[in-house]
Scaffold this motif. Structure first.
Motif, mmCIF file in Angstrom:
data_model
loop_
_atom_site.group_PDB
_atom_site.id
_atom_site.type_symbol
_atom_site.label_atom_id
_atom_site.label_comp_id
_atom_site.label_asym_id
_atom_site.label_seq_id
_atom_site.Cartn_x
_atom_site.Cartn_y
_atom_site.Cartn_z
ATOM 1 N N PRO A 1 -0.348 42.582 -1.204
ATOM 2 C CA PRO A 1 -0.216 41.345 -0.426
ATOM 3 C C PRO A 1 -1.365 40.354 -0.636
ATOM 4 N N GLU A 2 -2.591 40.854 -0.816
ATOM 5 C CA GLU A 2 -3.744 39.973 -1.007
ATOM 6 C C GLU A 2 -3.632 39.160 -2.301
ATOM 7 N N PHE A 3 -2.825 39.640 -3.238
ATOM 8 C CA PHE A 3 -2.699 39.010 -4.543
ATOM 9 C C PHE A 3 -1.482 38.092 -4.654
ATOM 10 N N VAL A 4 -0.642 38.066 -3.633
ATOM 11 C CA VAL A 4 0.550 37.224 -3.665
ATOM 12 C C VAL A 4 0.145 35.785 -3.360
ATOM 13 N N ILE A 5 0.460 34.890 -4.288
ATOM 14 C CA ILE A 5 0.170 33.465 -4.134
ATOM 15 C C ILE A 5 1.507 32.761 -3.988
ATOM 16 N N LYS A 6 1.792 32.259 -2.798
ATOM 17 C CA LYS A 6 3.095 31.642 -2.534
ATOM 18 C C LYS A 6 3.078 30.131 -2.698
ATOM 19 N N ASP A 7 1.942 29.514 -2.422
ATOM 20 C CA ASP A 7 1.863 28.059 -2.506
ATOM 21 C C ASP A 7 1.420 27.626 -3.903
ATOM 22 N N ASN A 8 1.686 26.381 -4.229
ATOM 23 C CA ASN A 8 1.222 25.843 -5.502
ATOM 24 C C ASN A 8 -0.266 25.552 -5.420
ATOM 25 N N ARG A 9 -0.943 25.683 -6.520
ATOM 26 C CA ARG A 9 -2.378 25.446 -6.612
ATOM 27 C C ARG A 9 -2.645 24.382 -7.663
ATOM 28 N N LYS A 10 -3.879 23.931 -7.734
ATOM 29 C CA LYS A 10 -4.275 22.954 -8.750
ATOM 30 C C LYS A 10 -4.638 23.710 -10.022
ATOM 31 N N PHE A 11 -3.875 23.452 -11.068
ATOM 32 C CA PHE A 11 -4.031 24.166 -12.325
ATOM 33 C C PHE A 11 -5.470 24.130 -12.832
ATOM 34 N N GLU A 12 -6.046 22.945 -12.984
ATOM 35 C CA GLU A 12 -7.391 22.820 -13.553
ATOM 36 C C GLU A 12 -8.438 23.509 -12.681
ATOM 37 N N THR A 13 -8.287 23.414 -11.374
ATOM 38 C CA THR A 13 -9.224 24.057 -10.450
ATOM 39 C C THR A 13 -9.187 25.574 -10.604
ATOM 40 N N GLU A 14 -7.983 26.137 -10.616
ATOM 41 C CA GLU A 14 -7.849 27.593 -10.732
ATOM 42 C C GLU A 14 -8.300 28.079 -12.109
ATOM 43 N N LYS A 15 -8.006 27.316 -13.138
ATOM 44 C CA LYS A 15 -8.436 27.691 -14.490
ATOM 45 C C LYS A 15 -9.959 27.702 -14.577
ATOM 46 N N ALA B 1 -10.226 40.447 3.844
ATOM 47 C CA ALA B 1 -10.563 41.509 4.792
ATOM 48 C C ALA B 1 -10.742 42.835 4.058
ATOM 49 N N LYS B 2 -11.718 43.579 4.487
ATOM 50 C CA LYS B 2 -11.951 44.915 3.941
ATOM 51 C C LYS B 2 -10.850 45.830 4.468
ATOM 52 N N PRO B 3 -10.242 46.644 3.595
ATOM 53 C CA PRO B 3 -9.174 47.522 4.083
ATOM 54 C C PRO B 3 -9.719 48.568 5.057
ATOM 55 N N ASN B 4 -8.886 48.919 6.034
ATOM 56 C CA ASN B 4 -9.305 49.966 6.962
ATOM 57 C C ASN B 4 -9.301 51.311 6.233
ATOM 58 N N VAL B 5 -9.787 52.331 6.879
ATOM 59 C CA VAL B 5 -9.967 53.649 6.256
ATOM 60 C C VAL B 5 -8.639 54.186 5.716
ATOM 61 N N PHE B 6 -7.574 54.048 6.495
ATOM 62 C CA PHE B 6 -6.265 54.560 6.069
ATOM 63 C C PHE B 6 -5.765 53.828 4.828
ATOM 64 N N LYS B 7 -5.830 52.507 4.850
ATOM 65 C CA LYS B 7 -5.353 51.723 3.706
ATOM 66 C C LYS B 7 -6.192 52.027 2.459
ATOM 67 N N LYS B 8 -7.495 52.158 2.624
ATOM 68 C CA LYS B 8 -8.354 52.468 1.482
ATOM 69 C C LYS B 8 -8.009 53.835 0.898
ATOM 70 N N LEU B 9 -7.713 54.804 1.739
ATOM 71 C CA LEU B 9 -7.313 56.127 1.267
ATOM 72 C C LEU B 9 -6.014 56.040 0.457
ATOM 73 N N ILE B 10 -5.056 55.299 0.960
ATOM 74 C CA ILE B 10 -3.774 55.117 0.257
ATOM 75 C C ILE B 10 -4.011 54.428 -1.085
ATOM 76 N N LEU B 11 -4.845 53.396 -1.096
ATOM 77 C CA LEU B 11 -5.148 52.683 -2.341
ATOM 78 C C LEU B 11 -5.811 53.613 -3.358
ATOM 79 N N LYS B 12 -6.760 54.400 -2.898
ATOM 80 C CA LYS B 12 -7.461 55.322 -3.807
ATOM 81 C C LYS B 12 -6.524 56.395 -4.349
ATOM 82 N N LEU B 13 -5.628 56.896 -3.511
ATOM 83 C CA LEU B 13 -4.744 57.980 -3.927
ATOM 84 C C LEU B 13 -3.591 57.510 -4.812
ATOM 85 N N PHE B 14 -3.028 56.343 -4.516
ATOM 86 C CA PHE B 14 -1.788 55.949 -5.168
ATOM 87 C C PHE B 14 -1.886 54.716 -6.074
#
Length: 150
Positions: free
Chosen positions: A85-99, A53-66
């Motif tokens: 949060p978008e970068f948190v990977i909680k489940d296991n993945r297939k090593f070869e696929t992700e590589k 999802a594209k960040p809303n205006v407020f979140k984008k401002l916070i990301l740009k500033l901080f």
């Protein structure tokens, strides 16, 4: 810092990725190796895929500033730093696929080259320069490959 638009530098980065094994253990942090690869893929998904999802205006401002200067600046990331949060990977993945996905994204980035990225807008940070795009790609990969000892 490596230049992710240069074939020699990307080949070196890919060689490091190819030296990873499914049994690789982190020197710090909580992710296993397949989660780390999936985590690194998110950077490229935000550029090349319509999966997040594209960040809303407020979140984008916070990301740009901080956050922007941390991500695209020259200062290395701290170990065990906070992850968006978008970068948190909680489940296991297939090593070869992700590589394979990560190597394919790196090759695509290098082949598209600097002209594709100059002035291109980041979903999170707005328009970035070639240097900022390169720093974001190279610094993040180097941080996590170092995390896994390669």
């Amino acid at each position: 810092m490596k230049n992710m638009f240069n074939a020699i530098d990307t080949a070196e980065m890919i060689k490091r990725i190819e030296s990873l094994t499914p049994a690789a253990q982190p020197n710090w942090g909580k992710m296993n190796v397949d989660q780390m690869l999936a985590h690194c893929n998110v950077t490229y998904e935000l550029v090349f895929e319509d999966l997040h999802a594209k960040p809303n205006v407020f979140k984008k401002l916070i990301l740009k500033l901080f956050v922007k200067d941390i991500v695209v600046g020259d200062k290395p990331y701290k170990k065990n730093g906070q992850t968006a949060p978008e970068f948190v990977i909680k489940d296991n993945r297939k090593f070869e696929t992700e590589k394979k996905r990560l190597i394919d994204y790196i090759n695509k980035t290098q082949q598209l080259g600097e002209n594709f990225f100059e002035g291109k807008e980041s979903l999170s940070f707005g328009v970035l320069t070639i240097k900022e795009w390169n720093t974001m790609f190279a610094k993040h990969l180097d941080h996590h490959l170092t995390q896994f000892g390669v």
